[in-house]
Design a protein around this motif. Structure first.
Motif, short mmCIF file in Angstrom:
data_model
loop_
_atom_site.label_atom_id
_atom_site.label_comp_id
_atom_site.label_asym_id
_atom_site.label_seq_id
_atom_site.Cartn_x
_atom_site.Cartn_y
_atom_site.Cartn_z
N LEU A 74 -93.38 -42.22 20.04
CA LEU A 74 -94.38 -41.44 20.77
C LEU A 74 -95.35 -42.34 21.55
O LEU A 74 -95.67 -42.05 22.72
CB LEU A 74 -95.18 -40.55 19.80
N LEU A 75 -95.81 -43.40 20.93
CA LEU A 75 -96.73 -44.31 21.63
C LEU A 75 -96.04 -45.01 22.80
O LEU A 75 -96.65 -45.21 23.86
CB LEU A 75 -97.31 -45.34 20.65
N ASP A 76 -94.77 -45.37 22.65
CA ASP A 76 -94.04 -45.99 23.75
C ASP A 76 -93.88 -45.01 24.92
O ASP A 76 -93.99 -45.42 26.08
CB ASP A 76 -92.66 -46.46 23.29
N TRP A 82 -91.79 -49.12 26.43
CA TRP A 82 -90.51 -49.04 25.71
C TRP A 82 -89.85 -50.39 25.62
O TRP A 82 -89.84 -51.11 26.61
CB TRP A 82 -89.59 -48.04 26.39
N PRO A 83 -89.30 -50.86 24.59
CA PRO A 83 -89.20 -50.47 23.18
C PRO A 83 -90.11 -51.27 22.28
O PRO A 83 -89.88 -51.35 21.08
CB PRO A 83 -87.76 -50.75 22.86
N LEU A 85 -93.38 -51.01 21.00
CA LEU A 85 -94.03 -50.34 19.88
C LEU A 85 -93.02 -49.63 18.97
O LEU A 85 -93.23 -49.54 17.76
CB LEU A 85 -95.08 -49.36 20.39
N PHE A 86 -91.95 -49.14 19.56
CA PHE A 86 -90.91 -48.48 18.78
C PHE A 86 -90.35 -49.43 17.71
O PHE A 86 -90.32 -49.10 16.53
CB PHE A 86 -89.79 -48.00 19.72
N ILE A 87 -89.94 -50.61 18.14
CA ILE A 87 -89.36 -51.58 17.21
C ILE A 87 -90.41 -52.11 16.25
O ILE A 87 -90.17 -52.23 15.03
CB ILE A 87 -88.68 -52.72 17.99
N THR A 88 -91.59 -52.41 16.77
CA THR A 88 -92.66 -52.97 15.92
C THR A 88 -93.06 -52.01 14.82
O THR A 88 -93.14 -52.38 13.64
CB THR A 88 -93.89 -53.32 16.78
#
Length: 113
Positions: A74-76, A82-83, A85-88
């Motif tokens: 959602l934040l990404d 992208w990506p 924050l998703f991965i972090t």
């Protein structure tokens, strides 16, 4: 041996047996009847402590992973990063799930005291 079976099966009491033996047999029969009734009506305990602990561990692990992944996604989308924050946040969510499991395994239960 014959005297014990008469007490368990027969309607009368054998006065030659001590009173505590008759009460013990009665208590066992009542407990067995209560257990059978609980199973019949569906009010028997659904799971034991080990099963509950396993479900708690699984929920902590899946909750951390999915929670971190969802928030990162959602934040990404909102920030257009992208990506990163998703991965972090997926890694951090998984790590927090494992950390919660470690803390849970190190807590003492009433049984351990």
């Amino acid at each position: 041996m014959k005297e014990l079976s008469m007490v368990e099966e027969g309607p009368g009491q054998d006065d030659r047996l001590p009173a505590d033996t008759r009460l013990d047999h009665l208590e066992r029969r009542v407990a067995e009847a209560q257990r059978k009734e609980a199973v019949r009506t569906g009010t028997a305990p659904a799971s034991d402590a080990n099963e509950q602990m396993g479900q708690k561990v699984l929920s902590l692990l899946i909750g951390g992973l999915l929670g971190g992944t969802l928030i990162g996604w959602l934040l990404d989308k909102l920030l257009g990063t992208w990506p990163t924050l998703f991965i972090t946040l997926m890694v951090l969510g998984t790590a927090s799930g494992f950390w919660s499991i470690i803390k849970l395994s190190n807590t003492k239960t009433k049984r351990d005291l």
